[in-house]
Design an enzyme around this catalytic site. Structure first.
Site, PDB file in Angstrom:
ATOM      1  N   ARG A 235      31.242 -12.899  15.436  1.00 21.75           N
ATOM      2  CA  ARG A 235      29.896 -12.834  14.863  1.00 21.75           C
ATOM      3  C   ARG A 235      28.999 -13.885  15.505  1.00 21.75           C
ATOM      4  NH1 ARG A 235      27.045 -14.157   9.597  1.00 21.75           N
ATOM      5  NH2 ARG A 235      25.075 -13.072   9.883  1.00 21.75           N
TER       6      ARG A 235
ATOM      7  N   ARG B 199       0.783  -1.234   0.000  1.00 26.12           N
ATOM      8  CA  ARG B 199       0.000   0.000   0.000  1.00 26.12           C
ATOM      9  C   ARG B 199       0.820   1.293   0.000  1.00 26.12           C
ATOM     10  NH1 ARG B 199      -5.394  -0.445   1.685  1.00 26.12           N
ATOM     11  NH2 ARG B 199      -5.357   1.688   2.492  1.00 26.12           N
ATOM     12  N   TYR B 200       1.948   1.312   0.681  1.00 26.37           N
ATOM     13  CA  TYR B 200       2.528   2.601   1.047  1.00 26.37           C
ATOM     14  C   TYR B 200       3.836   2.978   0.344  1.00 26.37           C
ATOM     15  CZ  TYR B 200      -0.891   2.051   4.794  1.00 26.37           C
ATOM     16  OH  TYR B 200      -2.045   1.862   5.491  1.00 26.37           O
TER      17      TYR B 200
ATOM     18  N   HIS C 248       3.313  25.621  24.066  1.00 26.66           N
ATOM     19  CA  HIS C 248       2.481  24.809  24.962  1.00 26.66           C
ATOM     20  C   HIS C 248       1.064  24.663  24.395  1.00 26.66           C
ATOM     21  CE1 HIS C 248       5.681  25.402  27.970  1.00 26.66           C
ATOM     22  NE2 HIS C 248       5.667  26.660  27.554  1.00 26.66           N
TER      23      HIS C 248
ATOM     24  N   GLN D 244      33.217 -11.371  10.880  1.00 31.06           N
ATOM     25  CA  GLN D 244      32.646 -12.080   9.739  1.00 31.06           C
ATOM     26  C   GLN D 244      31.758 -11.150   8.914  1.00 31.06           C
ATOM     27  OE1 GLN D 244      29.581 -15.555   9.842  1.00 31.06           O
ATOM     28  NE2 GLN D 244      31.618 -16.498   9.798  1.00 31.06           N
TER      29      GLN D 244
ATOM     30  N   HIS E  59      20.885 -23.361   4.290  1.00 29.23           N
ATOM     31  CA  HIS E  59      21.879 -22.313   4.052  1.00 29.23           C
ATOM     32  C   HIS E  59      21.524 -21.610   2.745  1.00 29.23           C
ATOM     33  CE1 HIS E  59      25.671 -20.188   3.725  1.00 29.23           C
ATOM     34  NE2 HIS E  59      26.085 -20.709   4.879  1.00 29.23           N
ATOM     35  N   ASP E  60      21.073 -20.362   2.849  1.00 32.67           N
ATOM     36  CA  ASP E  60      20.572 -19.684   1.659  1.00 32.67           C
ATOM     37  C   ASP E  60      21.659 -19.393   0.627  1.00 32.67           C
ATOM     38  OD1 ASP E  60      21.775 -17.816   3.312  1.00 32.67           O
ATOM     39  OD2 ASP E  60      20.255 -16.262   3.025  1.00 32.67           O
TER      40      ASP E  60
ATOM     41  N   SER F 151     -16.168  10.989   6.228  1.00 32.48           N
ATOM     42  CA  SER F 151     -16.806  10.128   7.233  1.00 32.48           C
ATOM     43  C   SER F 151     -18.049   9.505   6.630  1.00 32.48           C
ATOM     44  CB  SER F 151     -17.167  10.948   8.477  1.00 32.48           C
ATOM     45  OG  SER F 151     -18.021  10.219   9.337  1.00 32.48           O
TER      46      SER F 151
ATOM     47  N   ARG G  77      -2.050   9.373   8.413  1.00 30.04           N
ATOM     48  CA  ARG G  77      -1.343   8.183   7.926  1.00 30.04           C
ATOM     49  C   ARG G  77       0.165   8.366   8.051  1.00 30.04           C
ATOM     50  NH1 ARG G  77      -2.323   6.706   1.837  1.00 30.04           N
ATOM     51  NH2 ARG G  77      -4.445   6.466   2.626  1.00 30.04           N
TER      52      ARG G  77
ATOM     53  N   SER H  36      20.759 -12.108  11.848  1.00 29.04           N
ATOM     54  CA  SER H  36      20.277 -12.492  10.521  1.00 29.04           C
ATOM     55  C   SER H  36      18.789 -12.220  10.311  1.00 29.04           C
ATOM     56  CB  SER H  36      20.568 -13.972  10.266  1.00 29.04           C
ATOM     57  OG  SER H  36      20.097 -14.359   9.004  1.00 29.04           O
TER      58      SER H  36
END
Length: 480
Positions: A324, A14-15, A153, A236, A80-81, A284, A298, A329
């Site tokens: 490390r 959406r954003y 204030h 690492q 292990h990616d 509204s 928003r 991760s």
């Protein structure tokens, strides 16, 4: 599975802009990994390794053709990616397979690719900050002389100008711009080819103890990747405090956007300004007259999330044991992209609001005039004493009494401010009755507001955004 059955991150859906979403996309990341393997092979060849042009060209030809299905199956098996994608890339490049990832560790591709994406993320955000500054600067110049009521204030204080108030917003954005530029130009460095624990031991073995070639490898890779410097000392990973610096800067953007949009919401409640409102927009379902500041609301909502995101990176740094640990991760996969996406969304909204900001001078004048008699009491006191017409303490007491009576009439009876009438009907103040119209002129009460706007815009704002002049024209469109 139907796309509406599974959860989708609203920042992506959406954003945030498509540009930012794609910058942190899985495909972009894996293609960067492959590009890093190509650069590594090219550089190793330049430094004497037995790597052929055919192998490198094969890798280049397959760089963008990622078989994510095979990679997912391999990751499930290997847990292990990076190794899953080494295997997948090797399947696509059988001739280059022996030299893919040669001497490298997972963080060679993981961290270095992250650094490239983080730097590119900053390059996306910087023009957005500059455009917000530019749009607000135009409004500040337009309204530099429009007198309104300053509030401290959230109570009436003294007259200022709308342009001067907008300049306060711009000042915060300038600090954000400086922070992002500092990160891009000085803080973010390439990790480079440092090996498993940062000592470059694997590359020393590959180059048979030749220090100069290992140094050259790191330098060439750094330049190929678009960085001026690499970290001299790492574990690492690259120093995770860099992630703190980045998320702090993005959190600061959140604070800036929240403050500006809160101010707009407050001023909207006084009917002095209004954010853009579409012709067919509904405020509204029950109250047709409503013109709610939904864009500012928003922006504040997204900004609150962004403001608190940096604390997770602080705690992550604290648990990077010795060289490390893997505590970093999962959280980095979530936090770093989302921080950029949230900042991107906030700035897009702010630019849109600034471009369409509506100002109501007559309401500002009416609100100022309703409080003006109270605001000039000190000036009246000074005039009475300087004219030699009164004892200060006695005059102060009379002014206090009349002011409190007028305030009570406003609050208890709903009457208009009658303080000036009370002073005109009090013979004690006769020596300055002829001066009261001048005393009530708010243009004598704004100090150097107009001049400050002009000086600020000319000497600080224009130079700060000059380097972004070629990308300032792009408008911000909000579709939801």
């Amino acid at each position: 599975m139907d796309e509406f059955e599974e959860y989708r991150n609203p920042l992506t859906k959406r954003y945030a802009s498509r540009e930012m979403v794609c910058n942190f996309g899985e495909k972009r990341k894996v293609i960067l990994w492959r590009q890093l393997w190509i650069w590594l092979a090219e550089t190793q060849k330049e430094l004497g390794f037995d790597i052929t042009d055919e192998q490198i060209n094969e890798m280049k030809s397959q760089r963008d053709s990622v078989d994510f299905g095979t990679a997912a199956a391999e990751e499930k098996a290997r847990r292990h990616d990076v190794m899953a994608h080494v295997y997948t890339f090797a399947l696509a490049c059988p001739k280059a397979a022996p030299i893919i990832h040669l001497g490298a560790t997972s963080c060679f591709v993981g961290d270095n690719a992250d650094l490239i994406m983080l730097k590119d993320g900053l390059n996306i955000l910087l023009p957005k900050v500059a455009r917000c500054i530019d749009r607000l600067a135009k409004k500040a110049m337009l309204h530099k002389s429009l007198i309104c009521l300053a509030r401290t204030h959230l109570q009436p204080a003294q007259p200022t100008t709308m342009g001067r108030r907008i300049c306060m917003w711009i000042q915060d954005l300038l600090l954000d711009l400086e922070n992002l530029e500092r990160l891009k130009n000085h803080t973010i460095r390439f990790r480079g080819a440092k090996g498993a624990v940062g000592t470059q031991a694997s590359f020393m073995d590959l180059f048979q103890g030749d220090h100069q070639k290992v140094i050259k490898l790191d330098e060439i890779l750094t330049k190929k990747s678009g960085f001026q410097r690499s970290w001299c000392v790492t574990g690492q990973t690259y120093p995770r405090k860099v992630d703190i610096e980045i998320t702090n800067a993005l959190s600061n953007i959140g604070a800036t956007v929240h403050k500006i949009c809160t101010d707009i919401r407050l001023l909207s409640s006084f009917h002095e300004v209004e954010e853009p409102f579409e012709t067919k927009q509904i405020g509204s379902s029950a109250m047709p007259y409503k013109r709610n500041p939904i864009r500012s609301e928003r922006a504040c909502s997204l900004a609150r999330y962004l403001m608190h995101i940096s604390t997770s990176m602080v705690s992550t740094v604290s648990v990077q044991w010795l060289e490390r640990s893997l505590d970093d991760s999962a959280i980095r996969r979530i936090v770093l992209p989302e921080a950029f996406l949230a900042a991107d969304a906030c700035l897009t909204l702010l630019q849109n609001i600034a471009e369409g900001l509506i100002v109501y001078p007559m309401v500002m004048e009416a609100n100022l005039n309703s409080e003006l008699p109270f605001l000039v009491v000190e000036r009246i006191l000074v005039k009475m004493v300087s004219e030699g017409a009164a004892n200060r303490q006695e005059c102060h007491e009379r002014l206090r009494k009349h002011s409190h009576e007028a305030a009570a009439e406003i609050k208890l009876k709903g009457l208009k401010n009658s303080l000036m009438d009370k002073l005109l009907n009090d013979y004690y103040f006769a020596p300055i009755h002829s001066l009261l119209p001048t005393v009530l002129d708010p243009s004598y009460m704004i100090g150097r507001a107009v001049e400050q706007v002009e000086v600020f815009l000319n000497t600080e704002v224009d130079p700060a955004i000059h380097s972004y002049k070629d990308c300032l024209a792009l408008n911000s469109n909000i579709t939801i």
